[in-house]
Design a protein around this motif. Structure first.
Motif, PDB file in Angstrom:
ATOM      1  N   GLN A   1      -5.642  41.929  21.822  1.00 54.36           N
ATOM      2  CA  GLN A   1      -4.804  43.007  22.362  1.00 54.36           C
ATOM      3  C   GLN A   1      -4.576  42.869  23.862  1.00 54.36           C
ATOM      4  N   GLY A   2      -3.309  42.775  24.256  1.00 50.16           N
ATOM      5  CA  GLY A   2      -2.939  42.758  25.663  1.00 50.16           C
ATOM      6  C   GLY A   2      -3.141  41.440  26.370  1.00 50.16           C
ATOM      7  N   HIS A   3      -3.677  40.442  25.694  1.00 51.65           N
ATOM      8  CA  HIS A   3      -3.965  39.150  26.309  1.00 51.65           C
ATOM      9  C   HIS A   3      -2.928  38.105  25.891  1.00 51.65           C
ATOM     10  N   GLY A   4      -2.581  37.236  26.831  1.00 46.07           N
ATOM     11  CA  GLY A   4      -1.694  36.129  26.509  1.00 46.07           C
ATOM     12  C   GLY A   4      -0.381  36.582  25.910  1.00 46.07           C
TER      13      GLY A   4
ATOM     14  N   ILE B   1      -1.048  47.675  23.298  1.00 49.40           N
ATOM     15  CA  ILE B   1      -0.541  48.765  22.466  1.00 49.40           C
ATOM     16  C   ILE B   1      -1.178  50.070  22.911  1.00 49.40           C
ATOM     17  N   ASP B   2      -0.652  51.171  22.389  1.00 47.96           N
ATOM     18  CA  ASP B   2      -1.088  52.497  22.812  1.00 47.96           C
ATOM     19  C   ASP B   2      -2.330  52.916  22.033  1.00 47.96           C
ATOM     20  N   ARG B   3      -3.451  52.331  22.373  1.00 43.18           N
ATOM     21  CA  ARG B   3      -4.740  52.731  21.828  1.00 43.18           C
ATOM     22  C   ARG B   3      -5.800  52.345  22.855  1.00 43.18           C
ATOM     23  N   ASP B   4      -6.958  52.943  22.745  1.00 43.23           N
ATOM     24  CA  ASP B   4      -8.047  52.599  23.645  1.00 43.23           C
ATOM     25  C   ASP B   4      -8.430  51.134  23.460  1.00 43.23           C
ATOM     26  N   PHE B   5      -8.847  50.518  24.561  1.00 42.41           N
ATOM     27  CA  PHE B   5      -9.249  49.116  24.513  1.00 42.41           C
ATOM     28  C   PHE B   5     -10.757  49.073  24.296  1.00 42.41           C
TER      29      PHE B   5
ATOM     30  N   PRO C   1       4.328  39.099  27.159  1.00 38.47           N
ATOM     31  CA  PRO C   1       5.614  39.792  26.972  1.00 38.47           C
ATOM     32  C   PRO C   1       5.861  40.841  28.047  1.00 38.47           C
ATOM     33  N   THR C   2       4.817  41.208  28.820  1.00 35.00           N
ATOM     34  CA  THR C   2       4.975  42.143  29.942  1.00 35.00           C
ATOM     35  C   THR C   2       4.372  41.500  31.188  1.00 35.00           C
ATOM     36  N   PRO C   3       5.003  40.481  31.741  1.00 42.20           N
ATOM     37  CA  PRO C   3       4.386  39.689  32.811  1.00 42.20           C
ATOM     38  C   PRO C   3       4.092  40.466  34.083  1.00 42.20           C
ATOM     39  N   ASP C   4       4.734  41.604  34.278  1.00 41.05           N
ATOM     40  CA  ASP C   4       4.506  42.385  35.495  1.00 41.05           C
ATOM     41  C   ASP C   4       3.365  43.392  35.352  1.00 41.05           C
ATOM     42  N   ALA C   5       2.702  43.410  34.211  1.00 36.73           N
ATOM     43  CA  ALA C   5       1.703  44.451  33.938  1.00 36.73           C
ATOM     44  C   ALA C   5       0.267  43.991  34.201  1.00 36.73           C
ATOM     45  N   PHE C   6       0.084  42.868  34.860  1.00 36.23           N
ATOM     46  CA  PHE C   6      -1.267  42.324  35.058  1.00 36.23           C
ATOM     47  C   PHE C   6      -2.189  43.337  35.714  1.00 36.23           C
ATOM     48  N   MET C   7      -1.781  43.920  36.812  1.00 37.87           N
ATOM     49  CA  MET C   7      -2.647  44.833  37.557  1.00 37.87           C
ATOM     50  C   MET C   7      -2.847  46.160  36.833  1.00 37.87           C
ATOM     51  N   THR C   8      -1.965  46.479  35.898  1.00 40.64           N
ATOM     52  CA  THR C   8      -2.137  47.684  35.079  1.00 40.64           C
ATOM     53  C   THR C   8      -3.135  47.441  33.952  1.00 40.64           C
ATOM     54  N   PHE C   9      -3.036  46.263  33.348  1.00 40.11           N
ATOM     55  CA  PHE C   9      -3.892  45.963  32.201  1.00 40.11           C
ATOM     56  C   PHE C   9      -5.302  45.570  32.625  1.00 40.11           C
ATOM     57  N   LEU C  10      -5.455  44.919  33.760  1.00 36.66           N
ATOM     58  CA  LEU C  10      -6.766  44.418  34.173  1.00 36.66           C
ATOM     59  C   LEU C  10      -7.843  45.505  34.200  1.00 36.66           C
ATOM     60  N   PRO C  11      -7.587  46.698  34.761  1.00 33.01           N
ATOM     61  CA  PRO C  11      -8.632  47.731  34.727  1.00 33.01           C
ATOM     62  C   PRO C  11      -8.994  48.171  33.309  1.00 33.01           C
ATOM     63  N   ARG C  12      -8.026  48.148  32.396  1.00 40.75           N
ATOM     64  CA  ARG C  12      -8.324  48.546  31.012  1.00 40.75           C
ATOM     65  C   ARG C  12      -9.295  47.564  30.362  1.00 40.75           C
ATOM     66  N   VAL C  13      -8.996  46.287  30.470  1.00 39.54           N
ATOM     67  CA  VAL C  13      -9.849  45.307  29.813  1.00 39.54           C
ATOM     68  C   VAL C  13     -11.192  45.181  30.526  1.00 39.54           C
TER      69      VAL C  13
END
Length: 240
Positions: A46-49, A54-58, A151-163
């Motif tokens: 989820q969210g990698h590569g 998706i809209d669920r807790d990681f 598929p969302t290349p600009d979302a790195f800094m948004t996703f990093l705290p989640r993972v």
């Protein structure tokens, strides 16, 4: 969920690290050798590569469920697993909940309780430049790998705290949960890893059939960058 199939033979599931790793970033140098005599199933969770968030807790629990569903879709009753960091936690959870699905288990830089991490790592209190922390070059490597295929290349800094919070979702895993793992297990950590040496030794004692390797002069991020050390151990362990 994106995955790749390489080679033929006994199935081996590869589960990459967190921190926005990809298949190639975690396993790239080792993948051809691992696929030489087995079927490698390399997953981007989820969210990698290539796989969108998706809209669920990681959580580790949800990642484990995804991988079991993939095994079902591929018609595989059992497989070997090789996971690093968050991928290791995911593989370990599958082995706890579904021991009948796991043949051999390789866990790199993996703990089974929150206390397994050094407290400073868990609470992000280490000063910049501390030996255990990922370096700016590490983060740049992850960013480049992410933006190249996401598929969302600009979302790195948004996703990093989640993972980054994923290890905190393991909750109250217990020694009894760990004893439920029936698979022969190889654990690999660095001597300067996120995982405490004492915790790895505790896991080694609890698991019914385990081996423990400690790589010298090795941080968390460097564990999978040493195929010359890791690959021979893993290949020998996976051979029947």
């Amino acid at each position: 969920m994106y995955y790749e199939l390489h080679g033929e033979g006994r199935p081996l599931v590869l589960l990459h690290g967190g921190g926005v790793h990809t298949i190639d970033l975690t396993f790239g140098p080792m993948l051809p050798a691992l696929a030489a005599n087995r079927q490698v199933i390399a997953v981007e969770m989820q969210g990698h590569g290539h796989t969108a968030d998706i809209d669920r807790d990681f959580t580790i629990e949800s990642l484990a469920g995804d991988i079991v569903a993939l095994l079902d879709q591929l018609g595989l009753d059992r497989a070997d697993f090789f996971g690093f960091s968050v991928g290791g936690l995911t593989a370990l959870r599958i082995a706890m909940l579904h021991p009948e699905r796991v043949d051999r288990l390789v866990l790199a830089s993996t703990q089974y309780q929150l206390a397994g991490y050094y407290p400073e790592i868990q609470h992000s209190e280490l000063p910049n430049g501390h030996l255990r922390l990922p370096t700016p070059a590490d983060f740049q490597e992850m960013r480049e790998a992410y933006t190249a295929v996401s598929p969302t290349p600009d979302a790195f800094m948004t996703f990093l705290p989640r993972v980054s919070q994923a290890p905190n979702t393991i909750g109250e895993w217990t020694a009894d949960d760990l004893r439920n793992v029936s698979s022969p297990t190889l654990m690999i950590i660095g001597d300067t890893d996120f995982v405490r040496l004492e915790h790895a030794a505790e896991m080694h004692e609890i698991l019914a059939d385990s081996r423990l390797a400690v790589l010298p002069n090795t941080t968390h991020m460097a564990v999978m960058r040493q195929p010359e050390l890791v690959l021979p151990m893993v290949s020998a362990f996976l051979e029947r």
